[in-house]
Design a protein around this motif. Structure first.
Motif, PDB file in Angstrom:
ATOM      1  N   GLU A  14      95.089  89.877  53.645  1.00 30.84           N
ATOM      2  CA  GLU A  14      94.963  91.005  53.972  1.00 30.84           C
ATOM      3  C   GLU A  14      95.360  91.504  55.854  1.00 30.84           C
ATOM      4  O   GLU A  14      96.149  92.202  55.841  1.00 30.84           O
ATOM      5  CB  GLU A  14      94.083  92.391  53.682  1.00 30.84           C
ATOM      6  N   ALA A  15      94.723  90.392  55.915  1.00 33.67           N
ATOM      7  CA  ALA A  15      95.002  90.682  57.865  1.00 33.67           C
ATOM      8  C   ALA A  15      95.629  89.714  57.704  1.00 33.67           C
ATOM      9  O   ALA A  15      96.709  89.863  59.506  1.00 33.67           O
ATOM     10  CB  ALA A  15      93.364  89.660  58.448  1.00 33.67           C
ATOM     11  N   THR A  16      96.324  88.571  57.234  1.00 32.40           N
ATOM     12  CA  THR A  16      97.499  87.751  57.822  1.00 32.40           C
ATOM     13  C   THR A  16      98.606  88.003  56.845  1.00 32.40           C
ATOM     14  O   THR A  16      99.478  86.831  57.489  1.00 32.40           O
ATOM     15  CB  THR A  16      96.688  86.551  57.685  1.00 32.40           C
ATOM     16  N   VAL A  50      92.223 110.322  49.049  1.00 37.81           N
ATOM     17  CA  VAL A  50      90.900 109.752  48.515  1.00 37.81           C
ATOM     18  C   VAL A  50      90.738 108.014  48.176  1.00 37.81           C
ATOM     19  O   VAL A  50      90.327 107.803  48.736  1.00 37.81           O
ATOM     20  CB  VAL A  50      90.169 110.836  47.670  1.00 37.81           C
ATOM     21  N   CYS A  51      92.160 108.375  47.209  1.00 35.93           N
ATOM     22  CA  CYS A  51      92.373 106.900  46.122  1.00 35.93           C
ATOM     23  C   CYS A  51      92.558 105.966  47.516  1.00 35.93           C
ATOM     24  O   CYS A  51      92.411 104.796  47.032  1.00 35.93           O
ATOM     25  CB  CYS A  51      93.261 106.604  44.992  1.00 35.93           C
ATOM     26  N   ILE A  52      93.827 106.512  48.331  1.00 36.47           N
ATOM     27  CA  ILE A  52      94.576 105.425  49.101  1.00 36.47           C
ATOM     28  C   ILE A  52      93.033 104.644  50.070  1.00 36.47           C
ATOM     29  O   ILE A  52      92.656 103.461  50.522  1.00 36.47           O
ATOM     30  CB  ILE A  52      96.204 105.882  49.811  1.00 36.47           C
ATOM     31  N   GLY A  53      92.121 105.821  50.827  1.00 40.76           N
ATOM     32  CA  GLY A  53      91.873 105.331  51.513  1.00 40.76           C
ATOM     33  C   GLY A  53      90.547 104.660  51.017  1.00 40.76           C
ATOM     34  O   GLY A  53      89.982 104.333  51.227  1.00 40.76           O
ATOM     35  N   ALA A  54      89.947 104.498  49.589  1.00 41.84           N
ATOM     36  CA  ALA A  54      88.850 104.427  49.040  1.00 41.84           C
ATOM     37  C   ALA A  54      89.348 102.945  48.910  1.00 41.84           C
ATOM     38  O   ALA A  54      88.370 101.523  49.000  1.00 41.84           O
ATOM     39  CB  ALA A  54      88.154 105.159  47.810  1.00 41.84           C
ATOM     40  N   GLU A  55      90.705 102.774  48.574  1.00 44.81           N
ATOM     41  CA  GLU A  55      91.022 101.281  48.087  1.00 44.81           C
ATOM     42  C   GLU A  55      91.249 100.028  48.715  1.00 44.81           C
ATOM     43  O   GLU A  55      90.840  98.745  49.257  1.00 44.81           O
ATOM     44  CB  GLU A  55      92.039 101.296  47.100  1.00 44.81           C
ATOM     45  N   ALA A  56      91.822 100.387  50.292  1.00 47.90           N
ATOM     46  CA  ALA A  56      92.080 100.189  51.480  1.00 47.90           C
ATOM     47  C   ALA A  56      90.862 100.412  51.746  1.00 47.90           C
ATOM     48  O   ALA A  56      90.382  99.135  52.333  1.00 47.90           O
ATOM     49  CB  ALA A  56      92.624 101.255  52.502  1.00 47.90           C
ATOM     50  N   TYR A  57      89.097 100.696  51.786  1.00 45.27           N
ATOM     51  CA  TYR A  57      88.378 100.653  52.416  1.00 45.27           C
ATOM     52  C   TYR A  57      87.627  99.238  51.555  1.00 45.27           C
ATOM     53  O   TYR A  57      87.230  98.146  52.348  1.00 45.27           O
ATOM     54  CB  TYR A  57      87.687 101.732  52.274  1.00 45.27           C
ATOM     55  N   ARG A  62      84.663  96.411  52.499  1.00 41.69           N
ATOM     56  CA  ARG A  62      84.098  97.487  52.181  1.00 41.69           C
ATOM     57  C   ARG A  62      83.247  97.855  53.500  1.00 41.69           C
ATOM     58  O   ARG A  62      81.984  97.619  54.146  1.00 41.69           O
ATOM     59  CB  ARG A  62      83.173  97.092  51.802  1.00 41.69           C
ATOM     60  N   SER A  63      84.439  96.841  55.040  1.00 45.71           N
ATOM     61  CA  SER A  63      83.716  97.157  56.560  1.00 45.71           C
ATOM     62  C   SER A  63      84.337  98.447  57.315  1.00 45.71           C
ATOM     63  O   SER A  63      85.682  98.587  57.349  1.00 45.71           O
ATOM     64  CB  SER A  63      83.538  96.087  57.436  1.00 45.71           C
ATOM     65  N   MET A  64      83.209  98.828  57.958  1.00 43.08           N
ATOM     66  CA  MET A  64      84.056 100.246  58.930  1.00 43.08           C
ATOM     67  C   MET A  64      84.742  99.500  60.565  1.00 43.08           C
ATOM     68  O   MET A  64      85.192  99.310  60.704  1.00 43.08           O
ATOM     69  CB  MET A  64      82.995 100.865  59.122  1.00 43.08           C
ATOM     70  N   ALA A  68      90.871  99.181  56.780  1.00 36.02           N
ATOM     71  CA  ALA A  68      90.979  99.925  56.158  1.00 36.02           C
ATOM     72  C   ALA A  68      92.033 101.135  57.002  1.00 36.02           C
ATOM     73  O   ALA A  68      92.605 101.752  56.321  1.00 36.02           O
ATOM     74  CB  ALA A  68      89.749 100.647  55.759  1.00 36.02           C
ATOM     75  N   PRO A  69      92.061 101.480  58.074  1.00 35.89           N
ATOM     76  CA  PRO A  69      92.434 102.890  58.347  1.00 35.89           C
ATOM     77  C   PRO A  69      93.620 102.759  58.417  1.00 35.89           C
ATOM     78  O   PRO A  69      94.511 103.376  57.738  1.00 35.89           O
ATOM     79  CB  PRO A  69      92.197 103.088  59.525  1.00 35.89           C
ATOM     80  N   ALA A  70      94.481 101.448  58.940  1.00 32.91           N
ATOM     81  CA  ALA A  70      95.874 100.817  59.376  1.00 32.91           C
ATOM     82  C   ALA A  70      96.142 100.490  57.936  1.00 32.91           C
ATOM     83  O   ALA A  70      97.478 101.364  57.612  1.00 32.91           O
ATOM     84  CB  ALA A  70      95.910  99.766  60.279  1.00 32.91           C
ATOM     85  N   MET A  71      95.742 100.174  57.371  1.00 34.12           N
ATOM     86  CA  MET A  71      96.560  99.835  55.403  1.00 34.12           C
ATOM     87  C   MET A  71      96.779 100.769  54.908  1.00 34.12           C
ATOM     88  O   MET A  71      96.692 101.604  54.517  1.00 34.12           O
ATOM     89  CB  MET A  71      95.581  99.027  54.935  1.00 34.12           C
ATOM     90  N   SER A  72      94.801 102.276  54.918  1.00 34.40           N
ATOM     91  CA  SER A  72      95.553 103.437  54.331  1.00 34.40           C
ATOM     92  C   SER A  72      96.983 104.223  54.814  1.00 34.40           C
ATOM     93  O   SER A  72      97.910 104.464  53.864  1.00 34.40           O
ATOM     94  CB  SER A  72      94.134 104.167  53.951  1.00 34.40           C
ATOM     95  N   ARG A  73      97.082 103.665  56.104  1.00 30.27           N
ATOM     96  CA  ARG A  73      97.835 105.158  56.621  1.00 30.27           C
ATOM     97  C   ARG A  73      99.556 104.437  56.533  1.00 30.27           C
ATOM     98  O   ARG A  73     100.384 104.754  55.749  1.00 30.27           O
ATOM     99  CB  ARG A  73      98.051 104.825  58.476  1.00 30.27           C
ATOM    100  N   ALA A  74      99.745 102.878  56.577  1.00 25.77           N
ATOM    101  CA  ALA A  74     100.265 101.901  55.454  1.00 25.77           C
ATOM    102  C   ALA A  74     100.597 102.729  54.365  1.00 25.77           C
ATOM    103  O   ALA A  74     101.657 103.079  53.987  1.00 25.77           O
ATOM    104  CB  ALA A  74     100.944 100.733  55.717  1.00 25.77           C
ATOM    105  N   ALA A  75      99.546 102.550  53.335  1.00 27.87           N
ATOM    106  CA  ALA A  75      99.930 102.934  51.415  1.00 27.87           C
ATOM    107  C   ALA A  75     100.765 103.761  51.826  1.00 27.87           C
ATOM    108  O   ALA A  75     101.242 104.378  50.619  1.00 27.87           O
ATOM    109  CB  ALA A  75      98.571 102.722  51.105  1.00 27.87           C
TER     110      ALA A  75
END
Length: 126
Positions: A14-16, A50-57, A62-64, A68-75
């Motif tokens: 996901e990072a690449t 909630v689901c978008i945030g949880a799936e991005a995490y 499962r790392s803070m 995850a924050p960038a992925m959830s905002r984009a989604a």
């Protein structure tokens, strides 16, 4: 060997990949969840958040310290609005269309290697 208490930045697929494709990956994961869990229940706006945030995490291992924050905002930016009266299962169909529009193709993962390139991922030390 790093100390397990060290903050380790994980190199994930996901990072690449293109951030829009990653957003599609998150949306597809949310669609899978909505289809599997109470698909006939009414879809609520807070469920989408909630689901978008949880799936991005989840996709950020499962790392803070992940993305995850960038992925959830984009989604969330790519997620369709929740029409009034729609069920979770019906909304999942909208999410799958949005994921495809983002360039995410679930079927491209069918040819992924079973053994990860980094075997330390199995042990949680990567």
């Amino acid at each position: 060997m790093p100390n397990l208490t060290d903050q380790v930045v994980r190199e994930t697929r996901e990072a690449t990949e293109d951030p829009k494709v990653t957003a599609g990956r998150v949306l597809a994961a949310v669609a899978d969840h909505l289809t599997a869990v109470n698909p006939t229940f009414a879809m609520e706006l807070c469920t989408r958040l909630v689901c978008i945030g949880a799936e991005a995490y989840q996709l950020a291992d499962r790392s803070m310290f992940g993305d995850a924050p960038a992925m959830s905002r984009a989604a969330l930016a790519e997620a369709p609005e929740v029409p009034e009266g729609i069920t979770r299962g019906e909304y999942a169909l909208l999410l799958r269309r949005a994921a495809k529009a983002c360039g995410y193709d679930r079927h491209s993962e069918d040819n992924e290697p079973i053994i990860p390139a980094n075997p330390l991922k199995w042990s949680g030390r990567a």
